[in-house]
Structure formats: C-alpha cells, structure tokens
Design a protein around this motif. Sequence first.
Motif, short mmCIF file in Angstrom:
data_model
loop_
_atom_site.label_atom_id
_atom_site.label_comp_id
_atom_site.label_asym_id
_atom_site.label_seq_id
_atom_site.Cartn_x
_atom_site.Cartn_y
_atom_site.Cartn_z
N THR A 1 -3.19 11.42 2.21
CA THR A 1 -3.03 10.38 3.23
C THR A 1 -4.36 9.91 3.80
N GLN B 1 0.70 4.12 -2.70
CA GLN B 1 0.47 5.50 -2.29
C GLN B 1 1.58 6.44 -2.77
N TYR C 1 0.82 -1.21 0.00
CA TYR C 1 0.00 0.00 0.00
C TYR C 1 0.86 1.26 0.00
N PHE D 1 -5.67 6.76 2.37
CA PHE D 1 -4.85 5.55 2.50
C PHE D 1 -5.62 4.35 3.04
#
Length: 431
Positions: free
Chosen positions: A279, A272, A268, A282
């Motif tokens: 964020t 990202q 991840y 996320f």
Amino acid sequence: MYLSFSDRRGGKDDTSKRATTPFKISPIIISLGLVSLFTDISSESVNAILPLYITGALGLSMVAYGFLDGIYQGISAIVRIGAGWTADRADHHKLVAFLGYGLSAVSRAGLLVATGFGAVTSIIAVDRIGKGIRTGPRDAMITEAAQPEHLARSFGVHRMLDTVGATIGPLLAFAVLLAIPNGYHAVFVASLACGVIGLAVLGIIVPARKQRAEILAKSAPASPHQVVTEPAGRLPFRWADLNNVGMRRLLLVAAIFGLVTIGDGFIYLVLQSRASFATQWFPLLYVGTNVAYLILAIPLGRLADRWGRMRLFIVGHGALLAAYLCAALPSTGAAATLTCLLLLGVFYAATDGVLAALAGQFSTPASRASGIAAAQTVVALSRLLASVGFGVLWFSLGRQHAILLAAVALAVAIPLSVLLVRGIKLAQVTE
C-alpha cells in the motif's frame, strides 16, 4: 457582439497571427501556476492516499468510496457558475479565486480532527467547493493574460506548473508513508502547510486586475464627438452571450464524455488489486500519471492551437479509452501498469487545459469566467454521476466487468461526439 466562423484552429485569422506573433508567457500566468503548484501539492498529497484511507483505514466499501469520489468529482458544481458570475459581475476575479483557495486551505485543518466517514465527506466537500469557486475566475485570468492565438499553449504552461505540484504531492505522501506506516495525519499536516503557501502567493504576488475596466479604457472614444454606447466603467454581462453554437456543442460533448469518465482512484485501485503491491507504493501511481501530464501539457497545448482544440479534446478521450482497456487486461506486469499511467497522462494533457481554452474562446470578455465555469460545471456534474455509478457497478459486477462496461460506454461516446461537431465550424465570440 457577433459570431464569426473560424478555421479549424479555433480563432479568426489564426494562421497569419501565429506566423507573425512569437509566443510569450505572461508573468500573471506564471504566478497563477505557482499558486496552483503549491495548492496541488496540498490537494494531491491527500488525494493520493484517499482511496486507501477510505477503504483501508476506515474500512468502508467500494460503494462508499464511489460516493465519496463522486462528491470529490462533482460537489464543486453547485458553486462554479455562481462563482464565475460573481467574478464577472464584480470584475474582480482575484478576490473570488482567493476565497476559493482559502476555503480549500482551511479544509486541510479539518482532516486532522475528522475520524468518521461523515466528517471526512464533509471536509472533502468543503475542499471541492473551494475548488469550484476558484477555478473559473482563475482560468478567466489566464485567458485574459494569454495571447489569443496561443491560448491552449498558455494553458499548457499553467497546467505544467500545476502538474509539477500534482507530482510532488503524491511523492510527499509516499515519503511520509514509507517513513511512518499509516502516517495519514502527517500527510494532512504537510498538506495544510502547502495550502497556506499557495494562498500567500496568490494574495501577495498575483496582481488584482479589473479586466472589464481595462477593456473599456482601451476602447474609450478618441474624440468627444464619438458616441459611447455603454455607461463608463461598465462592460455589460449577458447570459445570452454564452448562447452560441460553439458553446452549446462544447457543453454537450463535455457532458457526454463526463458521464463515461471514472475517477483515477478507481483505476489505481484496479491496478493495485491486480498487481497486489504494498500500500505504501500506491501514491506512486499518481506520480506516474502526473509525470506524463507534466511532460505533455505544453506540447499538446501547442498542438491544440495548431491542429484544432476540439479535435484534440476528442482524441484525448481515445487515450482514456486505451487506459481503460489496459487496466482491464489480466496482465500484472510493470509494463502494463506504466502504459496505463502514461495513457492517463496523455488524456489529461489533451483535455484539461484545452477544455478551458475552448470555453474561453466561446465567451465574451465580460462573461469569460462564467463560460469557463459553465463547462467545468457540466463536467463536474457528469463525473459525479459517473463515479457513483461506477462504484455501484464495481460492487455489483466486480472490478473487471465494471471497467469493461465503462470502456464500452466510452467507445460509443467518442464517435457520437465526432458526429455532434461534424458539419459545423468552430466559432469564436468577438466583441
């Protein structure tokens, strides 16, 4: 006890049984699924923000995160076999599982006061030790409550409920962070509440069955002239019962795959950093994986029972390999990200419950929790090493080269595992 060779579906006389026995799900499995649902809301809401919390809020390096992820993946190994053995010897799986769930719930409160890396690491370790204590006894309870010919499918039902919680958890974290930027402690409070609810469901709803006593009662002599070979009330536990060809091959294959399985958090973080999205979005990466897992858990469990549990376990790691390659691509589009999340969901649906079903299949009723715990211990230890090693590789080589190297290692592990199980028929331990 004898070792009978079975067909590719993993059970003696599976074909005739499956043709005549309709699938029924035990209320015990549903109850345990609800326990896992609330517990996973608790744990996954924290897990979804942990990579950002460690690397962002605490400002630590990828090596530090790799160490923490290794703790998250593998520290439970120190108690898994001991907890399984205790549950088998005491013939009280629920009590041991309750202790594990309780320990994890208590750890959520610790997150509210932890401020440094050492404190967070200790609390995560306590939570994972709780997981290590509860998982083997819980999966043994599922195995005993399930129909043998539909074992993987029953685990699929439990894992589906488990994954509902694992999907809600990141959504909860996302909603909190969207409403309260940097609201990590608000997530921790919600996590604690859900953990307590799951513990209450286990304590109040799930029955405390003494499985060994029930087995002995069913096999009691019909007349006083029949010979009883074991003392009343005791079904013998023997480590030697786990020393069969199926269990040995399963542990070896699980160890090989565990060494080349990196934590989801790393994947991840790759996605990202590649796409550079905000964020607060996320946690939705975890949601994508869990939705795919949720949809596929029961169908792939049913496929495992029909096509072969070990076969599907190996094929599931092929989906993981595809996820690695997808994450390594330079593409930053939403399609590539969603494909990677789907592949991770396929991987978990094809391996998580199937591993427990295989370990339960190769164990006797008196050693079932220990057998499942042994397989989970091997996976936990090997993934600990994998997480720490990948953190070092990321720091040394960069994310692109590190994940490509992991993909190469997994590409080697898949055919090697096929060779290890080729030439033998899967076996089932029978009393």
